[in-house]
Motif scaffolding. Structure first.
Motif, mmCIF file in Angstrom:
data_model
loop_
_atom_site.group_PDB
_atom_site.id
_atom_site.type_symbol
_atom_site.label_atom_id
_atom_site.label_comp_id
_atom_site.label_asym_id
_atom_site.label_seq_id
_atom_site.Cartn_x
_atom_site.Cartn_y
_atom_site.Cartn_z
ATOM 1 N N VAL A 24 0.827 -1.200 0.000
ATOM 2 C CA VAL A 24 0.000 0.000 0.000
ATOM 3 C C VAL A 24 0.862 1.250 0.000
ATOM 4 C CG1 VAL A 24 -1.750 1.285 1.272
ATOM 5 C CG2 VAL A 24 -1.889 -1.206 1.147
ATOM 6 N N ALA A 25 1.939 1.252 0.766
ATOM 7 C CA ALA A 25 2.797 2.438 0.887
ATOM 8 C C ALA A 25 3.420 2.829 -0.445
ATOM 9 C CB ALA A 25 3.881 2.182 1.929
ATOM 10 N N SER A 26 3.586 1.873 -1.363
ATOM 11 C CA SER A 26 4.227 2.172 -2.638
ATOM 12 C C SER A 26 3.408 3.130 -3.488
ATOM 13 C CB SER A 26 4.466 0.873 -3.420
ATOM 14 O OG SER A 26 3.233 0.274 -3.787
ATOM 15 N N LYS A 27 2.137 3.303 -3.146
ATOM 16 C CA LYS A 27 1.249 4.165 -3.923
ATOM 17 C C LYS A 27 1.276 5.608 -3.419
ATOM 18 C CE LYS A 27 -2.322 4.287 -6.922
ATOM 19 N NZ LYS A 27 -2.274 3.823 -8.310
ATOM 20 N N LEU A 28 1.961 5.849 -2.313
ATOM 21 C CA LEU A 28 1.736 7.076 -1.563
ATOM 22 C C LEU A 28 2.967 7.966 -1.462
ATOM 23 C CD1 LEU A 28 -0.168 5.271 1.295
ATOM 24 C CD2 LEU A 28 -1.155 6.397 -0.684
ATOM 25 N N LYS A 29 2.714 9.240 -1.220
ATOM 26 C CA LYS A 29 3.765 10.202 -0.947
ATOM 27 C C LYS A 29 4.050 10.216 0.551
ATOM 28 C CE LYS A 29 4.775 15.153 -1.187
ATOM 29 N NZ LYS A 29 4.290 16.486 -1.629
ATOM 30 N N ARG A 51 -6.706 12.347 -5.606
ATOM 31 C CA ARG A 51 -6.684 12.223 -7.067
ATOM 32 C C ARG A 51 -6.198 10.845 -7.503
ATOM 33 N NH1 ARG A 51 -4.184 17.321 -6.683
ATOM 34 N NH2 ARG A 51 -2.204 16.374 -7.303
ATOM 35 N N ASN A 52 -5.083 10.390 -6.929
ATOM 36 C CA ASN A 52 -4.452 9.158 -7.401
ATOM 37 C C ASN A 52 -5.274 7.912 -7.099
ATOM 38 O OD1 ASN A 52 -2.341 10.692 -8.326
ATOM 39 N ND2 ASN A 52 -0.885 10.054 -6.744
ATOM 40 N N LEU A 53 -6.075 7.975 -6.052
ATOM 41 C CA LEU A 53 -6.829 6.791 -5.639
ATOM 42 C C LEU A 53 -8.265 6.804 -6.142
ATOM 43 C CD1 LEU A 53 -5.453 6.553 -2.000
ATOM 44 C CD2 LEU A 53 -4.785 5.184 -3.987
ATOM 45 N N LYS A 54 -8.573 7.716 -7.043
ATOM 46 C CA LYS A 54 -9.936 7.816 -7.561
ATOM 47 C C LYS A 54 -10.465 6.472 -8.030
ATOM 48 C CE LYS A 54 -12.683 10.171 -11.133
ATOM 49 N NZ LYS A 54 -13.324 8.945 -11.643
ATOM 50 N N ASP A 55 -9.698 5.779 -8.852
ATOM 51 C CA ASP A 55 -10.148 4.513 -9.422
ATOM 52 C C ASP A 55 -9.660 3.297 -8.638
ATOM 53 O OD1 ASP A 55 -11.445 5.827 -11.581
ATOM 54 O OD2 ASP A 55 -9.494 6.057 -12.566
ATOM 55 N N GLY A 56 -8.995 3.551 -7.496
ATOM 56 C CA GLY A 56 -8.471 2.440 -6.717
ATOM 57 C C GLY A 56 -7.291 1.779 -7.413
ATOM 58 N N ASP A 57 -6.866 0.678 -6.857
ATOM 59 C CA ASP A 57 -5.784 -0.105 -7.443
ATOM 60 C C ASP A 57 -5.962 -1.547 -6.991
ATOM 61 O OD1 ASP A 57 -3.357 -1.418 -8.078
ATOM 62 O OD2 ASP A 57 -2.283 0.492 -8.076
ATOM 63 N N ARG A 58 -6.543 -2.365 -7.860
ATOM 64 C CA ARG A 58 -6.860 -3.744 -7.465
ATOM 65 C C ARG A 58 -5.618 -4.534 -7.104
ATOM 66 N NH1 ARG A 58 -11.369 -6.419 -7.342
ATOM 67 N NH2 ARG A 58 -12.446 -4.675 -8.333
ATOM 68 N N LEU A 60 -3.189 -3.540 -5.461
ATOM 69 C CA LEU A 60 -2.837 -3.207 -4.085
ATOM 70 C C LEU A 60 -3.989 -3.457 -3.118
ATOM 71 C CD1 LEU A 60 -0.920 0.152 -4.623
ATOM 72 C CD2 LEU A 60 0.039 -2.137 -4.358
ATOM 73 N N GLY A 61 -5.126 -3.910 -3.666
ATOM 74 C CA GLY A 61 -6.275 -4.158 -2.814
ATOM 75 C C GLY A 61 -7.027 -2.908 -2.419
ATOM 76 N N ILE A 62 -6.843 -1.809 -3.168
ATOM 77 C CA ILE A 62 -7.511 -0.558 -2.854
ATOM 78 C C ILE A 62 -8.713 -0.397 -3.774
ATOM 79 C CG2 ILE A 62 -7.267 1.942 -2.714
ATOM 80 C CD1 ILE A 62 -4.264 1.517 -2.387
ATOM 81 N N VAL A 63 -9.895 -0.290 -3.201
ATOM 82 C CA VAL A 63 -11.103 -0.136 -4.003
ATOM 83 C C VAL A 63 -11.273 1.326 -4.402
ATOM 84 C CG1 VAL A 63 -12.187 -2.086 -2.840
ATOM 85 C CG2 VAL A 63 -12.616 0.228 -2.000
ATOM 86 N N PRO A 64 -12.045 1.606 -5.448
ATOM 87 C CA PRO A 64 -12.235 2.997 -5.890
ATOM 88 C C PRO A 64 -12.856 3.867 -4.796
ATOM 89 C CG PRO A 64 -12.972 1.458 -7.585
ATOM 90 C CD PRO A 64 -12.690 0.643 -6.362
ATOM 91 N N ILE A 65 -12.416 5.132 -4.752
ATOM 92 C CA ILE A 65 -12.991 6.074 -3.797
ATOM 93 C C ILE A 65 -13.941 7.061 -4.462
ATOM 94 C CG2 ILE A 65 -10.955 5.889 -2.322
ATOM 95 C CD1 ILE A 65 -10.307 8.825 -3.261
ATOM 96 N N ASP A 66 -13.963 7.067 -5.818
ATOM 97 C CA ASP A 66 -14.825 8.025 -6.503
ATOM 98 C C ASP A 66 -15.281 7.439 -7.836
ATOM 99 O OD1 ASP A 66 -16.234 10.224 -7.190
ATOM 100 O OD2 ASP A 66 -14.514 11.562 -7.465
ATOM 101 N N PRO A 67 -16.506 6.886 -7.860
ATOM 102 C CA PRO A 67 -17.438 6.842 -6.728
ATOM 103 C C PRO A 67 -17.064 5.765 -5.711
ATOM 104 C CG PRO A 67 -18.391 5.736 -8.614
ATOM 105 C CD PRO A 67 -17.105 6.333 -9.097
ATOM 106 N N MET A 68 -17.462 6.006 -4.478
ATOM 107 C CA MET A 68 -17.268 5.037 -3.400
ATOM 108 C C MET A 68 -18.590 4.317 -3.143
ATOM 109 S SD MET A 68 -16.406 5.661 0.643
ATOM 110 C CE MET A 68 -14.830 6.448 0.350
#
Length: 248
Positions: A24-29, A51-58, A60-68
């Motif tokens: 997860v940390a690899s996606k972040l500043k 902005r970067n997590l709008k569509d999530g990242d499957r 990394l197991g991150i689901v989209p936040i917009d729309p959530m």
């Protein structure tokens, strides 16, 4: 010392589907805890995450936040001019990726984080149920709803404490506050009064003519519901992220 403040802002927003902590940390500043401009770094990191997590990242197991996607959210107001229960089921929250962070304050020693933000457009939409009254008028309905808030000032406050588990240190949320204040709003509750077109149109017209006042009356319950939602998502991530990996 690297201070992963953005992980906390990420935790405010997303759910995890089995991702490993380090991935997860690899996606972040990241920001340095001793950076003299830590608040500015935190502000930029949070806005970038939106902005970067709008569509999530499957991957990394991150689901989209917009729309959530939100399985359930309930607001119950029993006092004042608006007394009603408004329950959303399998609804979506749209607009978070356009959040503008105006200012930020981070206190690493106190594990305290404060954000002041602006959001031009934020929409809650999906199946709903409601029952109650507005002023002296009864309101009942079950259908599809749209509540759109414009030009909102938003404040988030997050504070936690360290807890030990399996020889590692984790962050446990103790306080989580959301305060959203839109300048105006649009509301449409479909299928009011079992589909009575006249009563439904009249009620929705009244809601929109008085949308700012209605939202203001519902604000404590809306803020509490959003805080509970974000707190739950945050804790899920923080439970996967040892502080030894957030502070490297």
């Amino acid at each position: 010392m690297e201070f992963a403040v953005i992980l906390l802002s990420l935790a405010l927003l997303v759910s995890v589907e089995g991702a490993g902590e380090k991935s997860v940390a690899s996606k972040l500043k990241l920001c340095k805890a001793d950076d003299p401009n830590l608040d500015e770094c935190f502000r930029d990191a949070v806005e970038t995450a939106f902005r970067n997590l709008k569509d999530g990242d499957r991957s990394l197991g991150i689901v989209p936040i917009d729309p959530m996607f939100v399985p359930e959210m309930t607001m119950t107001r029993s006092e004042g001019p608006v007394g009603m229960t408004l329950k959303f089921i399998n609804c979506t929250h749209s607009g978070l990726s356009n959040m503008k962070v105006i200012s930020a304050k981070v206190s690493p020693d106190r594990l305290s984080f404060d954000l002041k933000m602006k959001l031009n457009l934020f929409t809650l939409s999906g199946p709903y149920e409601t029952n109650g009254r507005i002023l002296v008028l009864p309101i009942v309905g079950e259908g599809i709803a749209n509540i759109t808030m414009y030009d909102s000032d938003i404040a988030w406050t997050f504070q936690g404490k360290h807890v030990k588990r399996d020889g590692k240190t984790y962050l446990q949320i103790e306080k989580y506050i959301v305060d959203i204040k839109p300048k105006s709003a649009y509301m449409n509750l479909g299928n009011l009064f079992n589909g009575d077109a006249v009563l439904g149109e009249t009620t929705n017209r009244f809601l929109n003519e008085n949308s700012r006042e209605v939202i203001q009356e519902l604000a404590p319950e809306l803020n509490a519901a959003l805080a509970e939602l974000h707190k739950g998502l945050a804790q899920r991530i923080l439970d996967r992220l040892p502080m030894e990996e957030a502070f490297a």
